[in-house]
Each structure stands twice: as structure tokens, then as C-alpha cells.
Design a protein around this motif. Structure first.
Motif, PDB file in Angstrom:
ATOM      1  N   ALA A  62       0.526  -1.519   0.252  1.00 34.33           N
ATOM      2  CA  ALA A  62      -0.049  -0.432   0.277  1.00 34.33           C
ATOM      3  C   ALA A  62       1.077   1.494  -0.133  1.00 34.33           C
ATOM      4  CB  ALA A  62      -1.142   0.123   1.594  1.00 34.33           C
ATOM      5  N   GLY A  63       1.855   0.773   0.873  1.00 32.33           N
ATOM      6  CA  GLY A  63       3.098   2.082   1.046  1.00 32.33           C
ATOM      7  C   GLY A  63       3.548   2.803  -0.384  1.00 32.33           C
ATOM      8  N   ASP A  64       4.173   2.072  -0.939  1.00 35.75           N
ATOM      9  CA  ASP A  64       4.555   1.580  -2.301  1.00 35.75           C
ATOM     10  C   ASP A  64       3.872   2.060  -3.296  1.00 35.75           C
ATOM     11  OD1 ASP A  64       7.070   1.256  -1.007  1.00 35.75           O
ATOM     12  OD2 ASP A  64       7.063  -1.196  -2.174  1.00 35.75           O
ATOM     13  N   GLN A  65       2.545   1.368  -3.742  1.00 31.39           N
ATOM     14  CA  GLN A  65       1.482   2.553  -4.552  1.00 31.39           C
ATOM     15  C   GLN A  65       1.653   3.354  -4.070  1.00 31.39           C
ATOM     16  OE1 GLN A  65       0.737   0.102  -7.160  1.00 31.39           O
ATOM     17  NE2 GLN A  65       0.455  -2.013  -6.619  1.00 31.39           N
ATOM     18  N   SER A  66       1.273   4.360  -2.966  1.00 28.46           N
ATOM     19  CA  SER A  66       0.606   5.270  -3.030  1.00 28.46           C
ATOM     20  C   SER A  66       1.825   6.359  -3.173  1.00 28.46           C
ATOM     21  CB  SER A  66       0.136   5.915  -0.756  1.00 28.46           C
ATOM     22  OG  SER A  66       0.165   7.264  -0.878  1.00 28.46           O
ATOM     23  N   ALA A  67       3.346   6.019  -3.072  1.00 26.95           N
ATOM     24  CA  ALA A  67       3.808   6.686  -3.842  1.00 26.95           C
ATOM     25  C   ALA A  67       4.561   6.706  -4.905  1.00 26.95           C
ATOM     26  CB  ALA A  67       5.591   6.380  -2.950  1.00 26.95           C
ATOM     27  N   ALA A  68       4.860   5.577  -5.163  1.00 25.18           N
ATOM     28  CA  ALA A  68       4.654   5.675  -7.019  1.00 25.18           C
ATOM     29  C   ALA A  68       3.655   6.469  -7.288  1.00 25.18           C
ATOM     30  CB  ALA A  68       4.789   4.221  -7.741  1.00 25.18           C
ATOM     31  N   THR A  69       2.656   5.760  -7.123  1.00 24.19           N
ATOM     32  CA  THR A  69       1.183   6.571  -8.228  1.00 24.19           C
ATOM     33  C   THR A  69       1.039   8.513  -7.688  1.00 24.19           C
ATOM     34  OG1 THR A  69      -0.162   4.842  -7.270  1.00 24.19           O
ATOM     35  CG2 THR A  69      -1.456   6.649  -7.783  1.00 24.19           C
ATOM     36  N   ALA A  70       1.758   9.328  -6.253  1.00 25.42           N
ATOM     37  CA  ALA A  70       1.749  10.249  -6.016  1.00 25.42           C
ATOM     38  C   ALA A  70       2.651  10.900  -7.097  1.00 25.42           C
ATOM     39  CB  ALA A  70       1.865  10.128  -4.833  1.00 25.42           C
ATOM     40  N   GLY A  71       3.573  10.536  -7.007  1.00 22.50           N
ATOM     41  CA  GLY A  71       4.973  10.961  -7.915  1.00 22.50           C
ATOM     42  C   GLY A  71       4.493  11.061  -9.624  1.00 22.50           C
ATOM     43  N   LEU A  72       4.424   9.907 -10.006  1.00 19.48           N
ATOM     44  CA  LEU A  72       3.584  10.341 -11.316  1.00 19.48           C
ATOM     45  C   LEU A  72       2.260  11.000 -11.196  1.00 19.48           C
ATOM     46  CD1 LEU A  72       3.313   6.572 -12.197  1.00 19.48           C
ATOM     47  CD2 LEU A  72       5.279   7.988 -13.215  1.00 19.48           C
ATOM     48  N   VAL A  73       1.569  11.294 -10.566  1.00 20.27           N
ATOM     49  CA  VAL A  73       0.611  11.665 -11.067  1.00 20.27           C
ATOM     50  C   VAL A  73       0.621  14.290 -10.293  1.00 20.27           C
ATOM     51  CG1 VAL A  73      -1.581  12.789  -9.768  1.00 20.27           C
ATOM     52  CG2 VAL A  73      -1.628  10.679 -10.144  1.00 20.27           C
ATOM     53  N   TRP A  74       1.577  13.825  -9.373  1.00 21.21           N
ATOM     54  CA  TRP A  74       2.184  15.307  -9.396  1.00 21.21           C
ATOM     55  C   TRP A  74       3.178  15.630 -10.872  1.00 21.21           C
ATOM     56  CZ3 TRP A  74       2.620  17.372  -4.565  1.00 21.21           C
ATOM     57  CH2 TRP A  74       3.042  18.428  -4.797  1.00 21.21           C
ATOM     58  N   ALA A  75       3.501  14.620 -11.568  1.00 24.48           N
ATOM     59  CA  ALA A  75       4.932  15.114 -12.900  1.00 24.48           C
ATOM     60  C   ALA A  75       3.840  14.808 -13.757  1.00 24.48           C
ATOM     61  CB  ALA A  75       5.734  13.524 -12.981  1.00 24.48           C
ATOM     62  N   MET A  87      12.060  16.667 -11.676  1.00 25.38           N
ATOM     63  CA  MET A  87      12.486  16.013 -11.184  1.00 25.38           C
ATOM     64  C   MET A  87      12.467  15.984  -9.651  1.00 25.38           C
ATOM     65  SD  MET A  87      14.614  13.367  -9.878  1.00 25.38           S
ATOM     66  CE  MET A  87      15.355  12.914 -11.271  1.00 25.38           C
ATOM     67  N   VAL A  88      12.455  17.726  -9.046  1.00 22.44           N
ATOM     68  CA  VAL A  88      11.360  18.208  -7.364  1.00 22.44           C
ATOM     69  C   VAL A  88      10.331  17.963  -7.694  1.00 22.44           C
ATOM     70  CG1 VAL A  88      11.632  20.021  -5.646  1.00 22.44           C
ATOM     71  CG2 VAL A  88      14.047  19.927  -7.641  1.00 22.44           C
ATOM     72  N   GLY A  89       9.930  18.132  -8.509  1.00 19.93           N
ATOM     73  CA  GLY A  89       8.363  17.741  -8.150  1.00 19.93           C
ATOM     74  C   GLY A  89       7.977  16.812  -8.585  1.00 19.93           C
ATOM     75  N   ALA A  90       8.510  15.817  -9.332  1.00 21.36           N
ATOM     76  CA  ALA A  90       7.947  13.746  -8.780  1.00 21.36           C
ATOM     77  C   ALA A  90       8.601  13.559  -7.501  1.00 21.36           C
ATOM     78  CB  ALA A  90       8.927  13.425  -9.947  1.00 21.36           C
ATOM     79  N   VAL A  91       9.399  13.898  -7.188  1.00 26.15           N
ATOM     80  CA  VAL A  91      10.192  13.736  -5.778  1.00 26.15           C
ATOM     81  C   VAL A  91       9.081  14.440  -4.653  1.00 26.15           C
ATOM     82  CG1 VAL A  91      12.060  13.651  -3.816  1.00 26.15           C
ATOM     83  CG2 VAL A  91      12.173  12.663  -6.316  1.00 26.15           C
ATOM     84  N   THR A  92       8.697  15.196  -4.498  1.00 28.53           N
ATOM     85  CA  THR A  92       7.488  15.481  -3.874  1.00 28.53           C
ATOM     86  C   THR A  92       5.824  15.355  -3.984  1.00 28.53           C
ATOM     87  OG1 THR A  92       8.892  18.233  -4.298  1.00 28.53           O
ATOM     88  CG2 THR A  92       6.562  18.430  -3.163  1.00 28.53           C
ATOM     89  N   GLY A  93       6.070  15.041  -4.954  1.00 26.41           N
ATOM     90  CA  GLY A  93       5.074  14.146  -5.394  1.00 26.41           C
ATOM     91  C   GLY A  93       4.887  12.445  -4.695  1.00 26.41           C
ATOM     92  N   VAL A  94       6.336  12.050  -4.214  1.00 30.68           N
ATOM     93  CA  VAL A  94       6.145  10.418  -3.910  1.00 30.68           C
ATOM     94  C   VAL A  94       5.903  11.110  -2.321  1.00 30.68           C
ATOM     95  CG1 VAL A  94       8.088   8.963  -3.302  1.00 30.68           C
ATOM     96  CG2 VAL A  94       8.101   9.660  -5.755  1.00 30.68           C
ATOM     97  N   VAL A  95       6.600  11.981  -2.105  1.00 29.46           N
ATOM     98  CA  VAL A  95       6.287  12.708  -0.696  1.00 29.46           C
ATOM     99  C   VAL A  95       5.519  12.640   0.127  1.00 29.46           C
ATOM    100  CG1 VAL A  95       6.471  14.326   1.336  1.00 29.46           C
ATOM    101  CG2 VAL A  95       8.928  13.245  -0.512  1.00 29.46           C
TER     102      VAL A  95
END
Length: 207
Positions: A62-75, A87-95
Motif C-alpha cells: 500500500a505504501g509503495d503504491q501510494s508513493a509511486a502513484t503520487a509521484g506520477l500524478v504530480w509529474a 525531478m523535484v516535483g516528482a520527488v515532492t509527489g512521492v513525499v
């Protein structure tokens, strides 16, 4: 399309880390969150050494799915709004995904992780824009806009995403989803009130 001076909200991480540094820092945070989220959600005394294997797999997935999904959505949001992702935006999405899933990681399944990652990225992106560009608040490292807003969102939505129909762990015998939502809301209100009072006291003492 926004004006040039509106493009890419002011990520303070750019002043601290180069792109590779950002990526390395996020790998460390992601790994640490995978070890922390599930046990912390269930009990402060539960550790990876004693957690059942199926429980460990559930919260990590669940944690990996949320982090990966959020990074892609933010990008993707950056791509649509600014013409290209960063890059910073994608990483901020992961966070944002990690912050949103933390209150829920021990109680939701992979579907819930994807939902929280998607909503966490969208809501936190809006929060970053509001805090920095409209309210003109210097929110260092997006602590409130990402961690605060994401944590509140995850704390509330776990009441619905814990449903067994979504591979969640289910509810106490005393109430269902809406009853749990009331419990979660009370917890969020109490936490926000405590944080506001404590912060005001610290500011008063150090003024």
C-alpha cells in the motif's frame, strides 16, 4: 498556461540539493517509511521482527503504491500546467504519497494505496500553490502543504478505504465506515488544535 513567473512553485529543495541529491534523499525516505508506516499504524510496540508476513506485505504494498502513484500524478500535473515535469516535483509527489498513506498503511490494501496516492498528489499540489503563491507563506520544504495536508487527508480517507471490499482490514464491530470517519475526524481536529495552541505558545515564548 501560467505566466513564466508562476511556473513551478518555489521548491526550496532546489536551493539545497541537486537533482541527484534529491533522488538519493527520496530513496532513503521511501525506504524508511516502508519500515515505519505499518507498525506505527497498529502499535508503537510492533516491529518488523514480529509483524506477520502477510501484514508486512500489505502495508509495504500500500505504501509503495501510494508513493509511486503520487509521484506520477504530480509529474503529470506539472506536465499539463507547466509544459514539462521536474525531478523535484516528482520527488515532492512521492513525499506527498508517503505522507498521505502513513496514517492508513496498516489498514488498507493496494487499491487504497493507489487512491490515496492519486488524491494526495492532487490535493497537496493545490495546497503548495495556495500556501506559497496565494498566501505568501514561507513553508520550508512544504511541511504543512505536503506533510500536514497529506496526513489529514489520509487520516480521514482511511475510514472508507479500510473496507474489506477494497482489501482493507475492516472495521470494529461497534461501527462501520461513517462511524470510523467520525472517530478519525475527531482525532484530526484534536491534533490540529493541539498543534495550533502549542505553536502559538512557542512563538509567544520566543518572540
Amino acid at each position: 498556461r501560467p505566466r513564466a513567473d508562476e511556473a513551478h512553485p518555489m521548491y526550496h529543495l532546489k536551493l539545497l540539493l541537486d537533482r541527484m541529491g534529491v533522488a538519493r534523499a527520496e530513496v532513503v525516505e521511501w525506504d524508511a517509511s516502508s519500515a515505519f508506516d505499518g507498525p506505527a499504524a497498529r502499535s508503537p510496540f510492533v516491529s518488523l521482527l514480529f509483524a506477520p508476513a502477510e501484514f508486512t506485505a500489505q502495508w509495504q504494498t500500500a505504501g509503495d503504491q501510494s508513493a509511486a502513484t503520487a509521484g506520477l500524478v504530480w509529474a503529470g500535473i506539472e506536465w499539463v500546467r507547466f509544459g514539462k515535469p521536474s525531478m523535484v516535483g516528482a520527488v515532492t509527489g512521492v513525499v506527498a504519497g508517503l505522507a498521505t498513506v502513513t496514517p492508513a498503511a496498516g489498514f488498507i490494501g493496494p487499491i487504497g494505496g493507489v487512491v490515496l496516492g492519486t488524491l494526495g498528489a492532487a490535493v497537496c499540489f493545490y495546497a503548495v500553490t495556495q500556501v506559497k503563491q496565494r498566501w505568501r507563506i514561507d513553508d520550508s520544504l512544504d511541511v504543512f502543504a505536503v506533510h500536514g495536508v497529506g496526513g489529514i487527508l489520509g487520516s480521514l480517507l482511511v475510514a472508507f478505504l479500510a473496507s474489506p471490499a477494497l482489501s482493507g482490514t475492516g472495521y470494529p464491530i461497534t461501527h462501520g465506515a461513517w462511524g470510523q470517519f467520525g472517530v478519525q475526524l475527531a482525532g484530526v481536529v484534536a491534533t490540529v488544535a493541539w498543534s495550533a495552541i502549542a505553536s502559538a505558545g512557542i512563538l509567544w515564548l520566543t518572540r
